[in-house]
Design a protein around this motif. Sequence first.
Motif, PDB file in Angstrom:
ATOM      1  N   MET A 197      52.403  38.229  37.288  1.00 33.72           N
ATOM      2  CA  MET A 197      51.738  38.795  36.110  1.00 33.72           C
ATOM      3  C   MET A 197      50.459  39.525  36.510  1.00 33.72           C
ATOM      4  O   MET A 197      50.241  40.657  36.143  1.00 33.72           O
ATOM      5  CB  MET A 197      51.436  37.653  35.144  1.00 33.72           C
ATOM      6  N   LYS A 198      49.624  38.844  37.318  1.00 29.31           N
ATOM      7  CA  LYS A 198      48.353  39.469  37.712  1.00 29.31           C
ATOM      8  C   LYS A 198      48.456  40.163  39.069  1.00 29.31           C
ATOM      9  O   LYS A 198      47.454  40.714  39.533  1.00 29.31           O
ATOM     10  CB  LYS A 198      47.248  38.412  37.797  1.00 29.31           C
ATOM     11  N   ASN A 220      52.345  32.463  29.039  1.00 28.00           N
ATOM     12  CA  ASN A 220      51.096  32.821  28.369  1.00 28.00           C
ATOM     13  C   ASN A 220      51.168  32.499  26.874  1.00 28.00           C
ATOM     14  O   ASN A 220      52.098  32.931  26.194  1.00 28.00           O
ATOM     15  CB  ASN A 220      50.880  34.339  28.553  1.00 28.00           C
ATOM     16  N   ARG A 234      37.888  34.641  40.765  1.00 26.62           N
ATOM     17  CA  ARG A 234      38.343  35.245  39.507  1.00 26.62           C
ATOM     18  C   ARG A 234      37.876  36.699  39.403  1.00 26.62           C
ATOM     19  O   ARG A 234      37.067  37.183  40.187  1.00 26.62           O
ATOM     20  CB  ARG A 234      37.891  34.412  38.321  1.00 26.62           C
ATOM     21  N   ILE A 272      36.970  40.754  28.786  1.00 23.19           N
ATOM     22  CA  ILE A 272      38.088  39.882  29.158  1.00 23.19           C
ATOM     23  C   ILE A 272      38.343  38.910  28.004  1.00 23.19           C
ATOM     24  O   ILE A 272      37.437  38.180  27.604  1.00 23.19           O
ATOM     25  CB  ILE A 272      37.761  39.066  30.429  1.00 23.19           C
ATOM     26  N   SER A 317      43.829  28.838  33.708  1.00 23.01           N
ATOM     27  CA  SER A 317      43.875  28.231  35.047  1.00 23.01           C
ATOM     28  C   SER A 317      45.273  27.764  35.448  1.00 23.01           C
ATOM     29  O   SER A 317      45.658  27.852  36.612  1.00 23.01           O
ATOM     30  CB  SER A 317      42.957  27.011  35.100  1.00 23.01           C
ATOM     31  N   VAL A 348      40.695  43.383  30.053  1.00 25.41           N
ATOM     32  CA  VAL A 348      41.821  42.496  30.338  1.00 25.41           C
ATOM     33  C   VAL A 348      42.084  41.688  29.072  1.00 25.41           C
ATOM     34  O   VAL A 348      41.217  40.936  28.632  1.00 25.41           O
ATOM     35  CB  VAL A 348      41.502  41.546  31.514  1.00 25.41           C
ATOM     36  N   ARG A 375      33.099  37.991  37.199  1.00 25.14           N
ATOM     37  CA  ARG A 375      31.902  38.820  37.314  1.00 25.14           C
ATOM     38  C   ARG A 375      30.775  38.141  38.097  1.00 25.14           C
ATOM     39  O   ARG A 375      29.588  38.321  37.779  1.00 25.14           O
ATOM     40  CB  ARG A 375      31.315  39.175  35.933  1.00 25.14           C
ATOM     41  N   PHE A 413      48.158  49.162  32.205  1.00 22.69           N
ATOM     42  CA  PHE A 413      49.308  48.265  32.333  1.00 22.69           C
ATOM     43  C   PHE A 413      49.470  47.477  31.034  1.00 22.69           C
ATOM     44  O   PHE A 413      48.574  46.750  30.626  1.00 22.69           O
ATOM     45  CB  PHE A 413      49.126  47.300  33.519  1.00 22.69           C
ATOM     46  N   TYR A 431      40.961  35.853  26.955  1.00 22.61           N
ATOM     47  CA  TYR A 431      42.015  34.991  27.480  1.00 22.61           C
ATOM     48  C   TYR A 431      43.171  34.823  26.500  1.00 22.61           C
ATOM     49  O   TYR A 431      43.012  34.966  25.291  1.00 22.61           O
ATOM     50  CB  TYR A 431      41.442  33.613  27.781  1.00 22.61           C
ATOM     51  N   TYR A 444      54.491  28.353  34.104  1.00 26.59           N
ATOM     52  CA  TYR A 444      53.472  28.824  33.164  1.00 26.59           C
ATOM     53  C   TYR A 444      54.001  29.935  32.261  1.00 26.59           C
ATOM     54  O   TYR A 444      54.660  30.858  32.724  1.00 26.59           O
ATOM     55  CB  TYR A 444      52.274  29.371  33.948  1.00 26.59           C
ATOM     56  N   GLY A 454      44.582  38.932  27.137  1.00 23.81           N
ATOM     57  CA  GLY A 454      45.632  37.942  27.401  1.00 23.81           C
ATOM     58  C   GLY A 454      45.541  37.380  28.813  1.00 23.81           C
ATOM     59  O   GLY A 454      46.551  36.983  29.403  1.00 23.81           O
ATOM     60  N   GLU A 455      44.332  37.328  29.352  1.00 22.11           N
ATOM     61  CA  GLU A 455      44.103  36.769  30.695  1.00 22.11           C
ATOM     62  C   GLU A 455      44.720  35.363  30.765  1.00 22.11           C
ATOM     63  O   GLU A 455      44.476  34.523  29.903  1.00 22.11           O
ATOM     64  CB  GLU A 455      42.584  36.674  30.950  1.00 22.11           C
ATOM     65  N   PRO A 456      45.512  35.086  31.775  1.00 22.27           N
ATOM     66  CA  PRO A 456      46.130  33.757  31.855  1.00 22.27           C
ATOM     67  C   PRO A 456      45.106  32.659  32.183  1.00 22.27           C
ATOM     68  O   PRO A 456      44.121  32.910  32.859  1.00 22.27           O
ATOM     69  CB  PRO A 456      47.142  33.905  32.991  1.00 22.27           C
ATOM     70  N   TYR A 464      48.023  29.000  35.130  1.00 20.90           N
ATOM     71  CA  TYR A 464      48.827  30.078  35.699  1.00 20.90           C
ATOM     72  C   TYR A 464      48.864  30.017  37.227  1.00 20.90           C
ATOM     73  O   TYR A 464      49.883  30.321  37.858  1.00 20.90           O
ATOM     74  CB  TYR A 464      48.280  31.425  35.234  1.00 20.90           C
ATOM     75  N   TYR A 465      47.728  29.628  37.817  1.00 18.56           N
ATOM     76  CA  TYR A 465      47.628  29.660  39.281  1.00 18.56           C
ATOM     77  C   TYR A 465      48.338  28.484  39.953  1.00 18.56           C
ATOM     78  O   TYR A 465      48.576  28.507  41.138  1.00 18.56           O
ATOM     79  CB  TYR A 465      46.161  29.712  39.711  1.00 18.56           C
ATOM     80  N   TYR A 489      48.385  41.646  28.945  1.00 16.94           N
ATOM     81  CA  TYR A 489      49.400  40.756  29.516  1.00 16.94           C
ATOM     82  C   TYR A 489      50.419  40.280  28.481  1.00 16.94           C
ATOM     83  O   TYR A 489      50.347  40.626  27.296  1.00 16.94           O
ATOM     84  CB  TYR A 489      48.708  39.572  30.189  1.00 16.94           C
ATOM     85  N   GLU A 490      51.284  39.396  28.935  1.00 18.14           N
ATOM     86  CA  GLU A 490      52.375  38.860  28.120  1.00 18.14           C
ATOM     87  C   GLU A 490      51.864  38.216  26.821  1.00 18.14           C
ATOM     88  O   GLU A 490      50.844  37.531  26.822  1.00 18.14           O
ATOM     89  CB  GLU A 490      53.140  37.783  28.918  1.00 18.14           C
TER      90      GLU A 490
END
Lengths: 258, 258, 258
Positions: free
Chosen positions: C1-2, A61, C73, A77, A51, A45, C93, A9, A79, A59, A47-49, A53-54, A29-30
């Motif tokens: 996004m996710k 990125n 996460r 991962i 916190s 992963v 993880r 993706f 970020y 939000y 460009g992990e968003p 983001y949730y 990601y974006e």
Amino acid sequence: MKFNNVNVFISKNARLGKNVKVGDNTVIYENVVIGDDVTISNNCVIGEPTSEYYSDSCYSNKQTFIGSNSLIRSHTIIYAGCTIEEDFFTGHRVTIRENTKIGKKCRIGTLSDLQGHLEMGDYCWLHSNVHLGQGTKLGHFVFIYPFVVLTNDPTPPSNICKGVNVGNFSQIAVNSTVLPGINIGKHVLIGANSLVVKNIKDYILCAGNPAKEIKKVTEIKSRESGKIHYPWPYNFDRGMPWKGIGFDEWLKNNPKYD
Amino acid sequence: MKFNNVNVFISKNARLGKNVKVGDNTVIYENVVIGDDVTISNNCVIGEPTSEYYSDSCYSNKQTFIGSNSLIRSHTIIYAGCTIEEDFFTGHRVTIRENTKIGKKCRIGTLSDLQGHLEMGDYCWLHSNVHLGQGTKLGHFVFIYPFVVLTNDPTPPSNICKGVNVGNFSQIAVNSTVLPGINIGKHVLIGANSLVVKNIKDYILCAGNPAKEIKKVTEIKSRESGKIHYPWPYNFDRGMPWKGIGFDEWLKNNPKYD
Amino acid sequence: MKFNNVNVFISKNARLGKNVKVGDNTVIYENVVIGDDVTISNNCVIGEPTSEYYSDSCYSNKQTFIGSNSLIRSHTIIYAGCTIEEDFFTGHRVTIRENTKIGKKCRIGTLSDLQGHLEMGDYCWLHSNVHLGQGTKLGHFVFIYPFVVLTNDPTPPSNICKGVNVGNFSQIAVNSTVLPGINIGKHVLIGANSLVVKNIKDYILCAGNPAKEIKKVTEIKSRESGKIHYPWPYNFDRGMPWKGIGFDEWLKNNPKYD
């Protein structure tokens, strides 16, 4: 073999350079920007968003930048909001939190955990399972070995964050812990299993729990060769920019690394 | 439940025995050979190509062998060029680099990181998050506990690799570090949080930073039972081949393990 | 996004509350119950079957419960038979084995490894890469920092499992090891890199290898402020229920946490 384009993706808002390979099951990601000739292996992963983001419906990125010629191994991962210069290598399952700045030619080993809001210079090599707290500042050519922790909270729990500073060419051996806000000079060697509780001057070997000044690094002889090994750039040049030139000559032409 | 054949990739050049189960999202690369009755759980990578894959256009994957009756838990990565005998068990997220030789009936716990170019005998049990450097040699029935590091570079950074040797039936307790090239005898016990800086003779308890010889293991009494507990094979037989036979009788018939 | 619903597997026998988000490549197995407003990020495994699954043809998955308002996460594995109260947060993880009981408002950091058959109260915060052996019992508001190991086998290997007990409001700093069956009182502070070999009374600072009683925590002054910092609830309230109320007033109304 590793690049079959299965379950990949990539956000439409990511920008990939030329000759970028992306492994199976990887997500980009974006607002990720990737240089030329980068390989991102499987199950990563990028460009992990963060916190926010949730919880934040507005939000967006922050930009994630990975320089050219990098190799990100599987299950890593990274970020959003990280800036990583060229020729970056990782092991597997590395975690790099937001707002991490990494210079060129750095290597981060398997399972290492960079807590974000930290920075390192060029040519830093972190071995497996290194833990860097927020606020850490590493100079250039800093080498850190497995299970080392650089801490940041002097009176846990508190709202104070005082990261550790490590000078150019210094090394921290396995299983050592450095207390918050400590300044480690340049060309220092911290012995295995040490607890560093005070600032360490340049060119010093220190070790123990708590770590004590043992001697100058220039007095350490190699058990193998019987010769003086430190400062190590005089005796090690694999992957180093002074290879074929000599450290002194190279440093003269690259004074920013002194 | 775990084997729905979703997003599974198995190379045409892999050879799987009878009754092999492969979990979802798992990848099995070229030249992997798997024995009968093996379970490879979800999200694993078996036969991961080595670094050369990324740079060598003529790269071909070395053989990866996993013996019969093994159980590989999820998210484990095993590199090409590993040879692992039968009845192998892993926890989750184990990383095993290239050219690792593992005897029969070994167990490797969650998050353990085997750096490759190393070997261990039969019935070795590594708990969680054990780090074995390149060049490590473990005998048979070696038990290692969480966050232990076996190192290999006497004067980091250097091009010298001197792995640690550990004798049969020896154990290294949690959070201990063993310096490069150290020889640990057989039936040794290294206490928790130790730094081992010199060779350790057979049947010795050593502990501390730096680790010192404390006494013979035959002098350690169990706080629970008040009885002598070591050598442990006389008092522990769960999963051990001397179960129901007695250690001495078994050893007489299996002198290779002495 | 996710949350693109790609390669998601949710058992028909799982029960999800309202407004539950499930990330890509995540698996939710049989008999998982998830409260309202829970986010389970990508690549997680919830309700992982225990060892018996691989050998017992009549195996059925025990219930796994995750309370409302939780955020799991990515790449986290939670086994069947765990009960986790509301407002649970994890890093990446994390591995949580079977029969783990976790109170409300707990946080478990990246790479932490909970070996199962253990319990913790409310508001426990475990930082990255904490290892809890089976039989561990944490009270409420226990904070544990990276690379800490709580052990359980007094004479390894044996069939005895004696977990560590930690009292309310106590903290164990980075890289420390606690021996099996040790009781740590309440409001204790264990210094970094310590080996705890005996029981620790309430309100004590202990540190070292082996750890020794240094002084009362009420005598520790913050280097930053020069003021007494402990008991920490008087000086830290971020995310704590006494925020805006004061610790004493809150505790009077919540005597179960005393």
